[in-house]
Design a protein around this motif. Structure first.
Motif, short mmCIF file in Angstrom:
data_model
loop_
_atom_site.label_atom_id
_atom_site.label_comp_id
_atom_site.label_asym_id
_atom_site.label_seq_id
_atom_site.Cartn_x
_atom_site.Cartn_y
_atom_site.Cartn_z
N GLN A 129 0.82 -1.21 0.00
CA GLN A 129 0.00 0.00 0.00
C GLN A 129 0.86 1.26 0.00
O GLN A 129 0.48 2.27 -0.59
CB GLN A 129 -0.93 0.00 1.21
N ALA A 130 2.00 1.18 0.66
CA ALA A 130 2.93 2.32 0.63
C ALA A 130 3.38 2.60 -0.79
O ALA A 130 3.48 3.77 -1.20
CB ALA A 130 4.12 2.04 1.53
N ARG A 131 3.65 1.55 -1.54
CA ARG A 131 4.06 1.74 -2.95
C ARG A 131 2.93 2.34 -3.77
O ARG A 131 3.16 3.16 -4.66
CB ARG A 131 4.53 0.41 -3.54
N SER A 132 1.70 1.92 -3.47
CA SER A 132 0.54 2.45 -4.19
C SER A 132 0.38 3.95 -3.94
O SER A 132 0.22 4.75 -4.86
CB SER A 132 -0.73 1.71 -3.77
N SER A 133 0.45 4.35 -2.66
CA SER A 133 0.31 5.77 -2.32
C SER A 133 1.48 6.58 -2.87
O SER A 133 1.30 7.72 -3.31
CB SER A 133 0.22 5.94 -0.80
N HIS A 134 2.67 5.99 -2.85
CA HIS A 134 3.84 6.68 -3.40
C HIS A 134 3.68 6.90 -4.90
O HIS A 134 4.05 7.96 -5.42
CB HIS A 134 5.10 5.86 -3.12
N ALA A 135 3.11 5.91 -5.59
CA ALA A 135 2.87 6.06 -7.03
C ALA A 135 1.85 7.17 -7.30
O ALA A 135 2.00 7.96 -8.24
CB ALA A 135 2.39 4.73 -7.62
N LEU A 136 0.81 7.23 -6.47
CA LEU A 136 -0.18 8.30 -6.61
C LEU A 136 0.46 9.67 -6.39
O LEU A 136 0.19 10.63 -7.11
CB LEU A 136 -1.30 8.12 -5.58
N ALA A 137 1.31 9.73 -5.37
CA ALA A 137 1.98 10.99 -5.06
C ALA A 137 2.86 11.43 -6.23
O ALA A 137 2.89 12.62 -6.59
CB ALA A 137 2.82 10.85 -3.79
#
Length: 209
Positions: free
Chosen positions: A161-169
């Motif tokens: 999930q951290a990677r997902s939010s980082h990609a969104l950012a």
């Protein structure tokens, strides 16, 4: 006979004291609390985008904050990492402070002078991406609440999930999410969705609070 009784009584005294002493407090995992709060934070970001209180760039900045929190949670729920077999009160307090800071950041961004256009193509793409992130967080929280996810599984899924939010950012940092960026994010979300399903249905159960 009296000596025997006295000896018997003295032998039983330590046992009686041990029975009266309070048992050590079990190590609390706290996992259910911060996974539920992850959902609430994502909901507020989504609502801010839909209402126009958040621009695409602001939402991207907030997603970077959620990525940091997910990484923290991944570390403390990893049985082979800093958290050991569970999450200590000290570790939980540290995560709570980070979540409080994120909550204040969301509130500040939603009530500052900047406004977004929820009907713009970029905002709609970001809204869709945040909605999928919210759904993933909700499925993780439900898995924790129902005991279907172990701490080890929560650790792995939190890292994802951290990677997902980082990609969104990263996609919204410049204030615009293009179609190619959204497709790349969606492919990653599809993989993470399968991982969540697998972890929740593999028969492993979480123990503890």
């Amino acid at each position: 006979m009296g000596a025997v009784l006295l000896l018997g009584g003295s032998a039983l005294a330590p046992l009686a004291l041990a029975q009266q002493a309070p048992a050590p407090a079990p190590e609390t995992t706290h996992v259910d609390h911060f996974t539920d709060r992850n959902v609430a934070q994502q909901q507020r970001i989504e609502q801010g985008l839909k209402s126009g209180q958040l621009t695409t760039r602001e939402a991207a900045h907030l997603e970077q904050g959620t990525a940091r929190i997910d990484r923290m949670q991944s570390r403390v729920t990893n049985p082979h990492g800093a958290g050991g077999a569970g999450v200590t009160a000290t570790e939980a307090a540290r995560i709570q402070r980070a979540q409080n800071a994120e909550s204040h950041a969301i509130d500040h961004q939603r009530h500052d002078a900047q406004t977004g256009n929820p009907d713009s193509l970029s905002s709609r793409r970001m809204q869709g991406d945040v909605q999928r992130n919210l759904n993933q967080q909700g499925r993780i929280a439900a898995g924790v609440d129902h005991g279907g996810l172990t701490n080890r599984e929560v650790s792995r899924l939190s890292a994802q999930q951290a990677r997902s939010s980082h990609a969104l950012a990263g996609a919204g940092r410049n204030g615009f999410v293009n179609g190619r960026e959204q497709q790349r994010i969606q492919r990653g979300d599809n993989v993470r969705s399968r991982h969540i399903y697998s972890a929740r249905h593999n028969g492993a159960r979480r123990h503890g609070g």
